[in-house]
Each structure stands twice: as C-alpha cells, then as structure tokens.
Design an enzyme around this catalytic site. Structure first.
Site, PDB file in Angstrom:
ATOM      1  N   ARG A 198       0.882  -1.182   0.000  1.00  0.00           N
ATOM      2  CA  ARG A 198       0.000   0.000   0.000  1.00  0.00           C
ATOM      3  C   ARG A 198       0.912   1.221   0.000  1.00  0.00           C
ATOM      4  NH1 ARG A 198       0.295   4.138   2.552  1.00  0.00           N
ATOM      5  NH2 ARG A 198      -0.242   3.609   4.681  1.00  0.00           N
ATOM      6  N   LYS A 216      12.148   8.204   2.728  1.00  0.00           N
ATOM      7  CA  LYS A 216      11.963   8.445   4.169  1.00  0.00           C
ATOM      8  C   LYS A 216      13.313   8.527   4.868  1.00  0.00           C
ATOM      9  CE  LYS A 216       7.363   7.770   4.957  1.00  0.00           C
ATOM     10  NZ  LYS A 216       6.326   7.942   5.926  1.00  0.00           N
ATOM     11  N   GLU A 287       6.701   0.283   7.074  1.00  0.00           N
ATOM     12  CA  GLU A 287       6.141   1.383   6.277  1.00  0.00           C
ATOM     13  C   GLU A 287       5.274   0.840   5.147  1.00  0.00           C
ATOM     14  OE1 GLU A 287       7.152   4.810   6.883  1.00  0.00           O
ATOM     15  OE2 GLU A 287       5.376   5.083   5.629  1.00  0.00           O
ATOM     16  N   ASP A 288       4.093   1.392   5.014  1.00  0.00           N
ATOM     17  CA  ASP A 288       3.202   1.113   3.889  1.00  0.00           C
ATOM     18  C   ASP A 288       2.917  -0.377   3.690  1.00  0.00           C
ATOM     19  OD1 ASP A 288       3.217   3.805   3.733  1.00  0.00           O
ATOM     20  OD2 ASP A 288       3.906   3.956   1.672  1.00  0.00           O
ATOM     21  N   ASP A 310       5.142   3.196  11.052  1.00  0.00           N
ATOM     22  CA  ASP A 310       5.066   4.632  10.810  1.00  0.00           C
ATOM     23  C   ASP A 310       3.636   5.079  10.535  1.00  0.00           C
ATOM     24  OD1 ASP A 310       6.379   7.050  10.530  1.00  0.00           O
ATOM     25  OD2 ASP A 310       6.496   6.870   8.358  1.00  0.00           O
ATOM     26  N   ASN A 472      -2.045  10.565   0.723  1.00  0.00           N
ATOM     27  CA  ASN A 472      -0.953  10.926  -0.193  1.00  0.00           C
ATOM     28  C   ASN A 472      -1.016  10.089  -1.459  1.00  0.00           C
ATOM     29  OD1 ASN A 472       0.401  12.688   1.700  1.00  0.00           O
ATOM     30  ND2 ASN A 472       0.834  10.835   2.858  1.00  0.00           N
TER      31      ASN A 472
END
Ligand SMILES: NC(=O)C1=CN([C@@H]2O[C@H](COP(=O)(O)OP(=O)(O)OC[C@H]3O[C@@H](n4cnc5c(N)ncnc54)[C@H](O)[C@@H]3O)[C@@H](O)[C@H]2O)C=CC1
Ligand SMILES: CC(=O)C(=O)O
Ligand SMILES: [Mg+2]
Length: 627
Positions: A198, A216, A287-288, A310, A472
């Site tokens: 994602r 990042k 992350e994601d 995160d 985002n």
C-alpha cells in the site's frame, strides 16, 4: 595529532576493531564527539573536528558516494589518497559545487526529472546531496518525498538507474541471514522496510515501493541528523497483485502473486531474525504495509524488538499534535480534547492508528471516565460508511453510502469504534449533519471523499472547521486546500498529508495550509522519534514516546501563528524541532527503563541528541592500512 601521525597511528587499526563498531569507544578522551562519531570516524584535534578513516584509494573513493567530495578534495588528500589526476585540477568548495548543482537542476523541467537528478547526485556525493536538501528543504522534500516520490514509485522500474538499499525476495527464503552480510556497512541504526502493498494512496506497487524507504531515510538524515552510513532502506518482495506490473517486462520485482497467510508471515519472520541477528539494536520502521498485515506485524514484534509502524503510530503523533494545536487556534483548551467530535474517514491502519493515539491522549488527560467513553467522540467510516449498528441500517436508504456491502467483517480494532446508536453504513454527508463534527480526518487514499456538501454542512456548525485530508500523494487527498477554503468560506484550519500551496482568500487574506505527514511536517514526528530511539539506544519503542512527541510538537507554534491557522512551526526550525522531539523521546526512554545508552554524569540529554546529529560537511579523509 598530525595527519602523518594519524596515518601511523591508524596503520595498525584492523577492521573489526572497536573503533569501527562503536563510536562511543573512542569517546573517553574526546568528549565533544563522544556520541557523534559514526563508525570509521575519529576526532583529530589538528582540525578540531572529526576525520574519516578509509582503507580505500583512488576511484574506490571518488566512486563511493559516502566518501566522495567530487571536485572538493584538497590537494593534500589527492596526493595521499591516490586521487591526483582522477578529478579536474581545480579544487572547489561546497558552495561552488552547490551553485553548479542548482544551475543544472534548474534545467530539469518536470518533478520526475528533478527526482532522477537528485537521485543521481545522492549516488555520486551524499554530503553534497544532503547539504542541498537541508538548505532547500521545502522544495527538495516535495521531490525526494511526497508527492513526487509517489510518481517515482509508480515509474520506478522504468526510471531505474542504480540500486540503493536491499531487496529480500520470496526467492531468498532460507538465505536471508547470510544475505544481510552483503550490506557493506557494519553499523545500521535505522531500517525502513516496506512490502510495497500500500504505497501512499497508490495501492500495491510491489518492489517499486523501494522509493518510499529511500525517501523516508533521506529525510531521516536531512531532518533528523541520523548518519547516512547507518541507514538501510529495504523492500520485502513477497510478489505483487498489481496486474499492470506483473505484465510489464521491465518490472524488477518477482513477477508472481503475493505470498499469503503463514507463508507471508514466515518470510517476514526470517527477515526480522536475519537483520536483528546482524544488528541487534537496529530500529525497524514498518512502512506502507496494507491492513491487516500492518497491525498484525506491529503486534507481533512491538514487544520483542525495537520497531514501530510509521503509518499507524507516527501518523497518530503528528495528527494528534495538529488537533491539539488547532484547539489552541480555536481558543479552546488542549485538555478539552475529549469534548471534540471527530469524524475519521478511512478505517485502515492509518485511520485506526491515528484514532487510537487520540484516545490515548484523551485518557491521559483524565477528562473521560473510561477508555470506552473516549471512543464516543470518534466516528469512523470506511468505504461503506459509518461503522455503526447493523440492526439500524437501511431504514432510510437515501442516508446511506451507496457503495458495495462491506465484504470483510470488522476486525477487533475497528469494532471498538462501532456506534451502537447510529445506523451502520450511514454516509458521510448524513453523518456530518447528525454529529456536527469539529474535526474531519481523511485517511482513505481516495480523492474527493470530502464532498462539497459534507464540508459546507460542517462549516455551518463550526466557526473554524478543522479539515485534515491526510492521504498521499496530493492527487489522492480527500479534498484540496482550495476546496476546503472555498467550501468553508475561508474559515478552515487545514492540514494535508502532501503539501498544498496557501490559498488566496477574498479580501486579500491568506488561507494557510499545513503539512501533516508522519515523516515530513514542520516538524517531523517519526524522524524525531527515530532519532530519540537511536540516541538512547532504546530497546523498545513505547506508546508514551508517540504521545509525548505529539505534546511537544503541539506546543511549538506561536500564538500569532496559531491565530493564522498555522499549526506547526516554520521550516527554518526543522532540525531544532527534531532535536526537541528526540530529546523528549530520550527522556521517556530513560524514564521507562528501555534506554541502553549509558549517560555520563552530568551529561544533558539535549546535548547528547545535539552531538549525535549529522551535519553534511566535508571532513578530512585519512587513509589507514588494513593489516
Ligand atoms: N499524512 C500521513 O502522514 C499519512 C497518510 N496516510 C494515507 O492514508 C491512506 C490510507 O492508508 P492506510 O490506512 O495505511 O491504508 P489501508 O488500506 O489500511 O486503509 C484504507 C482505508 O480507507 C477505507 N476506504 C477506502 N475507500 C474509501 C472511501 N471511498 N470512503 C471511506 N473509506 C474508504 C478502506 O476501507 C480502509 O479502511 C493512504 O492514502 C496514505 O497515503 C497514511 C499514513 C500516513
Ligand atoms: C506519509 C505516509 O507514510 C503514507 O502516506 O503512507
Ligand atoms: Mg507510509
């Protein structure tokens, strides 16, 4: 110590010597640099600053982005390090190099070409790259990070030039604990890892997701002062279900469907064991990762290793900070958080994570009798509408969201938000009319979810509606800044995940926009937290750290800024703010007994953090012989 002496002194230093493993070991006689020296650096009183040791020579130096100075090598270095003749004769300083870089970058016509340009600079000369980024942080962050990093991720396989970070794929199962030793740097403090499932609001981008950890971590270095030598971006390539990528011969990840179930968790587990085997103190930032993997992995590892998610945890910090600051901006007390009525559109990792952080804060403020009471202030929707009472659903179909029936049952976390006295799947517009929210949060990844009617209705009831479309990149924000200000007659307090320009309002006024993003806001949240965890060598990342970071951030905007709807301090204070957040996180780490870094008597935590922060400047290179 002269350089000559340094050369002799270090000629007997072997790789594996403590000097190369821990900067603290050289600190006894060198208090100023006790914590700040990364591996391979040593203080040299002759320069009154650190020198960097290297066993390399010639092109192995000029082609190493962490060592290279481009045209800035001194004549002395060129001589000693066999660089003479390998770079143009005229020595230039960093200022001159920056002029050239900026002039060349000005020729890049699109954000993507600027992204490629900056990537190439980072691959040639990281010191210069970071100097450019820090000095022009507002412009550069929008390129190396959101929104441009979104486009770069979608096109990553087409624009591929050179690898950065490490890929661990499903093919590597069984080999990961050996593979981690392929990483050339002995010390890694922070890993940002994604499985690409994602990426921002762009969905499954498979191995293309690498651009996110890279971006990042670049911000970690620029804004947080983590040393570039100690960060590692990682992709766990478990396959992709993105059909376009699967059918694209240029795609660089494994062309196979994603691993599922036990196979998936076993692969992540092998990777976690491999990296913590080599770097036991490393901070891992997830992350994601798509829901429910994001929560499942966090719950599995949060009490075993130094890690956080995160999207779940730092998004919560920065959003909570924004809401607390907005309370002040609306002339209310921060302690009155529990009196807010908050609609959160999006019930995934980020939505639930943000709301749990808000609930934590309400509970610690002591204005609610129980955690259950705090949940009453938050109304959560997914694509099917409100998480409400199923038995009340569909009495008046016109009030309900027209999308598909919810396919998956609500999970344990989402169930906490179910409103027993409101109908299930109530649409946003009807809910806004019913609840009259003070705050609306968007964490869906879907453009246009905040409709004109919803915002106009909210603005009828609120003098200063707090509107946070946090998805985002900018093309996926739930509404734009222009829309928010237009539909609220210029009264919105606005914050978005990706940057939006301020909006000119009627009468010459300005509608101020804020960027509320877990890794890049003015200030930063995950970066301050990461720095604090790294400096204190915390063994766990605790919930209190996120909550306290939010409180620090919420206090930073001035009265004057708040009056104008500016929630976070100005960009010029970026590194100061990272420093403040990190110092508070260190305090929490010591108070909660998870810090492992030993403090010297009388040493101030804020000094410890400050001394640890990387600044991009050329340091003298000193050669040592490897025996
Ligand atoms: N500003 C920031 O710092 C951050 C922003 N985000 C953004 O949040 C978004 C979601 O991220 P995650 O929660 O991790 O993803 P996720 O996939 O776990 O959750 C997405 C949620 O949105 C819901 N949703 C989808 N379409 C919807 C619609 N039309 N109306 C209402 N709800 C809808 C889904 O049901 C799901 O609950 C992404 O776009 C991401 O960029 C995420 C983390 C940090
Ligand atoms: C900002 C961020 O982490 C996201 O959009 O996923
Ligand atoms: Mg994210």
């Amino acid at each position: 110590m002269s350089l000559l002496f340094a050369r002799k002194a270090f000629s007997s230093v072997k790789l594996g010597h403590p000097l190369f493993r821990s900067s603290r070991l050289v600190g006894g006689c060198l208090p100023r640099y006790i914590h700040s020296l990364p591996p391979g650096f040593i203080s040299d009183p002759k320069y009154d600053k650190a020198v960097q040791l290297t066993e390399l020579r010639g092109v192995n130096i000029t082609h190493d982005p962490l060592l290279s100075k481009g045209t800035a090598f001194s004549m002395d270095e060129r001589e000693r390090l066999s660089i003479r003749g390998l770079v143009p004769p005229r020595q230039q300083n960093m200022e001159m190099q920056l002029k050239r870089v900026k002039r060349n970058m000005a020729h890049c016509e699109t954000p993507l070409s600027k992204f490629i340009f900056l990537n190439a600079l980072q691959d040639r000369n990281e010191t210069l790259f970071y100097k450019l980024v820090i000095d022009n942080i507002k412009e550069m962050a929008g390129i190396i990070y959101t929104p441009t990093v979104g486009l770069a991720s979608q096109k990553s396989h087409s624009i591929y030039r050179r690898s950065r970070g490490m890929y661990f794929s499903a093919q590597d199962r069984g080999n990961m604990s050996a593979m981690v030793y392929n990483w050339p740097h002995p010390d890694v403090d922070v890993i940002v890892v994604t499985d690409g499932s994602r990426i921002l609001g762009l969905g499954d981008l498979g191995a293309n997701g690498m651009q996110i950890p890279v971006g990042k971590l670049s911000l970690y270095v620029a804004a947080g002062g983590i040393h570039p030598r100690t960060v590692l971006p990682v992709v766990l390539d478990v396959g992709t279900n993105n059909q376009e990528l699967l059918h694209d011969p240029l795609y660089l990840g494994l062309p196979q469907p994603r691993l599922k179930g036990e196979e998936y968790y076993a692969m992540v587990d092998e990777w976690v064991r491999a990296v913590t085997g080599r770097w036991p103190n490393v901070l891992i930032q997830f992350e994601d990762f798509k829901h429910p993997h994001a929560y499942n992995l966090l719950n599995k590892y949060r009490n075993k290793i130094t890690c956080f998610n995160d999207d779940i945890q730092s998004t919560s910090t920065i959003t909570l900070a924004g809401i607390l600051a907005s309370l002040k901006a609306r002339g209310r007390e921060q302690e009155d958080l529990a009196k807010e009525r908050i609609i959160c559109v999006g019930a995934g990792s980020a939505g639930v994570g943000v709301c749990e952080g808000i609930i934590d804060c309400m509970v610690t403020q002591g204005k609610v009798k129980s955690r259950e009471e705090a949940y009453e202030s938050i109304f959560m929707l997914d694509q099917d509408g409100l998480l409400g009472n199923h038995s009340l659903a569909m009495k008046d179909p016109s009030n309900f969201h027209q999308s598909s029936q919810r396919e998956e049952p609500l999970d344990e976390l989402q169930l906490r938000y179910v409103k027993k006295d409101l109908p299930d799947r109530l649409g946003l517009e009807a809910l806004v009319e019913t609840v009259k929210p003070t705050v609306i949060l968007g964490l869906t990844g879907i453009r246009g979810v905040f409709t004109e009617k919803a915002i106009r209705t909210m603005s009828r009831y609120q003098e200063k509606p707090v509107i946070f479309p946090l998805s985002n990149p900018d093309t996926h924000a739930e509404c734009t800044a222009e829309e928010a200000f237009e539909w609220s007659d210029g009264r919105a307090i606005f914050a978005s995940g990706s940057p939006f320009e301020n909006v000119e309002l009627k009468g010459g006024k300005i509608g101020h926009t804020n960027q509320c993003n877990n890794s890049y806001s003015f200030p930063v949240s995950s970066i301050g937290i990461g720095l604090g965890v790294t400096v204190s060598k915390a063994s766990r990342v605790t919930s209190t750290m996120f909550l306290e970071a939010a409180k620090v951030i919420a206090e930073l905007a001035t009265e004057d800024e708040l009056k104008q709807g500016i929630l976070f301090p100005s960009v010029s204070k970026l590194r100061d703010v990272s420093h403040k957040v990190a110092t508070r996180v260190c305090e929490v780490a010591y108070t909660e007994g998870v810090a492992k870094a030993t403090l010297k008597e009388g040493e101030l935590l804020s000094d410890l953090v400050k001394d640890s922060m990387y600044t991009p400047e050329y340091v003298p290179l000193v050669h040592f012989e490897h025996e």
